[in-house]
Design a protein around this motif. Structure first.
Motif, PDB file in Angstrom:
ATOM      1  N   ILE A 144       0.835  -1.202   0.000  1.00  0.00           N
ATOM      2  CA  ILE A 144       0.000   0.000   0.000  1.00  0.00           C
ATOM      3  C   ILE A 144       0.873   1.257   0.000  1.00  0.00           C
ATOM      4  N   GLU A 145       1.972   1.235   0.750  1.00  0.00           N
ATOM      5  CA  GLU A 145       2.870   2.389   0.772  1.00  0.00           C
ATOM      6  C   GLU A 145       3.447   2.654  -0.618  1.00  0.00           C
ATOM      7  N   GLN A 146       3.868   1.588  -1.305  1.00  0.00           N
ATOM      8  CA  GLN A 146       4.384   1.755  -2.662  1.00  0.00           C
ATOM      9  C   GLN A 146       3.294   2.266  -3.605  1.00  0.00           C
ATOM     10  N   ALA A 147       2.081   1.764  -3.436  1.00  0.00           N
ATOM     11  CA  ALA A 147       0.965   2.224  -4.267  1.00  0.00           C
ATOM     12  C   ALA A 147       0.705   3.713  -4.054  1.00  0.00           C
ATOM     13  N   GLN A 148       0.786   4.163  -2.815  1.00  0.00           N
ATOM     14  CA  GLN A 148       0.589   5.585  -2.531  1.00  0.00           C
ATOM     15  C   GLN A 148       1.669   6.424  -3.218  1.00  0.00           C
ATOM     16  N   GLN A 149       2.904   5.942  -3.191  1.00  0.00           N
ATOM     17  CA  GLN A 149       3.999   6.670  -3.834  1.00  0.00           C
ATOM     18  C   GLN A 149       3.786   6.760  -5.347  1.00  0.00           C
ATOM     19  N   MET A 150       3.343   5.652  -5.955  1.00  0.00           N
ATOM     20  CA  MET A 150       3.101   5.654  -7.390  1.00  0.00           C
ATOM     21  C   MET A 150       1.949   6.572  -7.748  1.00  0.00           C
ATOM     22  N   ILE A 151       0.914   6.596  -6.918  1.00  0.00           N
ATOM     23  CA  ILE A 151      -0.220   7.480  -7.181  1.00  0.00           C
ATOM     24  C   ILE A 151       0.217   8.940  -7.113  1.00  0.00           C
ATOM     25  N   GLU A 152       1.109   9.265  -6.199  1.00  0.00           N
ATOM     26  CA  GLU A 152       1.633  10.625  -6.120  1.00  0.00           C
ATOM     27  C   GLU A 152       2.431  10.972  -7.373  1.00  0.00           C
TER      28      GLU A 152
ATOM     29  N   GLY B 233       5.735  -4.204 -14.225  1.00  0.00           N
ATOM     30  CA  GLY B 233       6.936  -4.404 -15.022  1.00  0.00           C
ATOM     31  C   GLY B 233       7.449  -3.142 -15.676  1.00  0.00           C
ATOM     32  N   ASN B 234       6.662  -2.078 -15.676  1.00  0.00           N
ATOM     33  CA  ASN B 234       7.093  -0.807 -16.254  1.00  0.00           C
ATOM     34  C   ASN B 234       7.441   0.223 -15.178  1.00  0.00           C
ATOM     35  N   LEU B 235       7.683  -0.269 -13.968  1.00  0.00           N
ATOM     36  CA  LEU B 235       8.124   0.598 -12.874  1.00  0.00           C
ATOM     37  C   LEU B 235       9.561   0.268 -12.526  1.00  0.00           C
ATOM     38  N   PHE B 236      10.234   1.220 -11.850  1.00  0.00           N
ATOM     39  CA  PHE B 236      11.507   0.903 -11.211  1.00  0.00           C
ATOM     40  C   PHE B 236      11.587   1.679  -9.904  1.00  0.00           C
ATOM     41  N   TRP B 237      12.500   1.239  -9.065  1.00  0.00           N
ATOM     42  CA  TRP B 237      12.601   1.812  -7.723  1.00  0.00           C
ATOM     43  C   TRP B 237      14.035   2.228  -7.458  1.00  0.00           C
ATOM     44  N   HIS B 238      14.211   3.488  -7.057  1.00  0.00           N
ATOM     45  CA  HIS B 238      15.536   4.024  -6.757  1.00  0.00           C
ATOM     46  C   HIS B 238      15.460   4.766  -5.438  1.00  0.00           C
TER      47      HIS B 238
ATOM     48  N   GLY C 259       9.828   5.127 -10.296  1.00  0.00           N
ATOM     49  CA  GLY C 259       9.997   5.782 -11.586  1.00  0.00           C
ATOM     50  C   GLY C 259       9.258   4.981 -12.637  1.00  0.00           C
ATOM     51  N   LEU C 260       9.115   5.554 -13.827  1.00  0.00           N
ATOM     52  CA  LEU C 260       8.345   4.921 -14.896  1.00  0.00           C
ATOM     53  C   LEU C 260       9.229   4.606 -16.099  1.00  0.00           C
ATOM     54  N   LEU C 261       9.091   3.375 -16.592  1.00  0.00           N
ATOM     55  CA  LEU C 261       9.756   2.919 -17.797  1.00  0.00           C
ATOM     56  C   LEU C 261       8.726   2.792 -18.920  1.00  0.00           C
TER      57      LEU C 261
ATOM     58  N   LEU D 150      -7.155   4.932  -1.831  1.00  0.00           N
ATOM     59  CA  LEU D 150      -6.089   5.275  -2.762  1.00  0.00           C
ATOM     60  C   LEU D 150      -6.563   6.268  -3.814  1.00  0.00           C
ATOM     61  N   ILE D 151      -7.810   6.142  -4.260  1.00  0.00           N
ATOM     62  CA  ILE D 151      -8.356   7.109  -5.214  1.00  0.00           C
ATOM     63  C   ILE D 151      -8.515   8.474  -4.549  1.00  0.00           C
ATOM     64  N   ASN D 152      -8.933   8.480  -3.289  1.00  0.00           N
ATOM     65  CA  ASN D 152      -9.004   9.744  -2.551  1.00  0.00           C
ATOM     66  C   ASN D 152      -7.624  10.369  -2.405  1.00  0.00           C
ATOM     67  N   HIS D 153      -6.596   9.524  -2.229  1.00  0.00           N
ATOM     68  CA  HIS D 153      -5.225  10.025  -2.141  1.00  0.00           C
ATOM     69  C   HIS D 153      -4.826  10.691  -3.455  1.00  0.00           C
ATOM     70  N   TYR D 154      -5.282  10.128  -4.559  1.00  0.00           N
ATOM     71  CA  TYR D 154      -5.008  10.710  -5.878  1.00  0.00           C
ATOM     72  C   TYR D 154      -5.642  12.098  -6.001  1.00  0.00           C
ATOM     73  N   THR D 155      -6.917  12.222  -5.634  1.00  0.00           N
ATOM     74  CA  THR D 155      -7.598  13.512  -5.761  1.00  0.00           C
ATOM     75  C   THR D 155      -7.000  14.552  -4.820  1.00  0.00           C
ATOM     76  N   LYS D 156      -6.606  14.129  -3.617  1.00  0.00           N
ATOM     77  CA  LYS D 156      -5.979  15.062  -2.676  1.00  0.00           C
ATOM     78  C   LYS D 156      -4.625  15.536  -3.187  1.00  0.00           C
ATOM     79  N   THR D 157      -3.868  14.625  -3.815  1.00  0.00           N
ATOM     80  CA  THR D 157      -2.571  15.010  -4.372  1.00  0.00           C
ATOM     81  C   THR D 157      -2.753  15.979  -5.530  1.00  0.00           C
ATOM     82  N   LEU D 158      -3.758  15.734  -6.375  1.00  0.00           N
ATOM     83  CA  LEU D 158      -4.064  16.677  -7.452  1.00  0.00           C
ATOM     84  C   LEU D 158      -4.415  18.052  -6.881  1.00  0.00           C
ATOM     85  N   ALA D 159      -5.216  18.056  -5.813  1.00  0.00           N
ATOM     86  CA  ALA D 159      -5.628  19.330  -5.210  1.00  0.00           C
ATOM     87  C   ALA D 159      -4.424  20.112  -4.696  1.00  0.00           C
ATOM     88  N   LYS D 160      -3.469  19.402  -4.097  1.00  0.00           N
ATOM     89  CA  LYS D 160      -2.256  20.066  -3.603  1.00  0.00           C
ATOM     90  C   LYS D 160      -1.461  20.698  -4.740  1.00  0.00           C
ATOM     91  N   LYS D 161      -1.650  20.159  -5.948  1.00  0.00           N
ATOM     92  CA  LYS D 161      -0.927  20.673  -7.114  1.00  0.00           C
ATOM     93  C   LYS D 161      -1.783  21.628  -7.932  1.00  0.00           C
TER      94      LYS D 161
END
Length: 360
Positions: free
Chosen positions: A143-151, A241-246, A251-253, A287-298
């Protein structure tokens, strides 16, 4: 006889990745550097042929010695399905024209060359040389990784939110190549859906088979419905398979499917393929709410949670279709991983009553 045609950087086979070829790439960055040796580390054949190359040279540290190269697929099945929509050409153009303004972590590019009737070749830094870890299609995210990807996806979408319409700079993202891809997808939708469902067997619940085929028959209408939301730039292929982690950041491939679209479509594709069904079901609204909140912050406001949840549920059809088409065509993804992602995407469609949301 050389198959490099008139442009020395265009390659069609791993055998053409010679010292002379690598020197041409290096010369674009530092003509004082000499390439001494090249060694192919691995060759992976899917939608493209992906080659990891070790390059020995006497140049500065800014020039990597591990390269990641993409050329057209050596599988005839994959090549037939990707050639007309020119997917590798799209990715090369992304790196040449759009990557620098895209607020996502991505590999650095050494060369991105594409010529009509000659082919495309993309040369990137191998992210492993910088300590990054590439994802696998079969990965299961936390879930933590999913939140990071959604951001990360929210940052991408917010950057171009409602800015691509009537902007000549982005016309190619919805131009003839994309339209051709949509026409091909519609023309082949029914036979590929039937073949994919047949090969998938019980990976897709029986109750979904008939509505999936009905969707394929009405795909053009469904695509119009799914294009009604606010447009932005979307990755359109963000499975594990189209993600990477650093440094524990994503990140996105693989930007060969990049286009204009509705941002929530990326979220639907990502959640449907990256989480175990029970985890996704228990957390997707949060997680969808996290997406909308992140959009709002931006700065992207006035997004109604009920409406975006409805759009999310409708867009879940695409990851299921994409994975079934991948299975139907063959040679595009590791079979075991393909089966896993079909099972996950089918569960997301079933749990969210997606076919009802499409109102076909």
């Amino acid at each position: 006889m050389s198959l490099l045609f008139k442009h020395p950087l265009i390659a069609h086979h791993p055998d053409q990745l010679t010292v002379k070829w690598a020197q041409q790439v290096v010369n674009q960055h530092d003509k004082r550097t000499n390439v001494k040796q090249v060694k192919i580390i691995s060759v992976d054949i899917g939608t493209t042929t992906r080659i990891r190359l070790q390059v020995s040279h006497n140049g500065p540290n800014s020039l990597p010695k591990q390269w990641f190269i993409k050329i057209p697929s050596l599988s005839w099945r994959a090549r037939v399905i990707t050639a007309l929509p020119r997917l590798l050409h799209t990715e090369a153009r992304f790196y040449n024209e759009l990557a620098d303004s895209t607020p996502t972590t991505k590999p650095k590019v050494l060369a991105a060359n594409s010529f009509l009737a000659r082919g495309s070749t993309l040369v990137l830094h191998n992210i492993s040389e910088q300590g990054a870890i590439p994802g696998l299609p079969s990965d299961t995210l936390t879930i933590e990784q999913a939140q990071q990807m959604i951001e990360l996806l929210a940052s991408l979408h917010a950057r171009f939110w409602n800015k691509t319409h009537n902007n000549a700079k982005y016309n190619w993202l919805a131009g003839p190549v994309r339209k051709l891809e949509d026409h091909l997808g519609t023309a082949l939708a029914v036979p590929l859906m039937k073949r994919g469902l047949n090969k998938a067997g019980n990976l897709v619940p029986t109750a979904l088979h008939t509505p999936a085929i009905q969707y394929a028959h009405q795909r053009r209408r469904a695509m119009r419905f799914l294009a009604q939301g606010t447009q932005t730039i979307v990755h359109h292929d963000c499975h594990p398979g189209n993600l990477f982690w650093h440094n524990n950041k994503p990140g996105l491939l693989d930007w060969q499917m990049v286009r204009m679209g509705e941002g929530i479509s990326d979220i639907a594709y990502f959640l449907a393929t990256s989480l175990e069904p029970a985890t996704r079901k228990a957390n997707e609204i949060q997680l969808i709410n996290h997406y909308t909140k992140t959009l709002a912050k931006k700065g992207i406001k006035n997004i109604h949670s009920d409406q975006i949840l409805q759009r999310y549920r409708a867009h879940l059809i695409y990851p299921l279709e994409a994975m079934l088409v991948t299975l139907a065509v063959g040679d595009m993804m590791d079979l075991e991983a393909n089966h896993l992602l079909i099972k996950r995407a089918a569960a997301a469609v079933k749990d969210n009553n997606t076919f009802a949301e499409l109102t076909l």
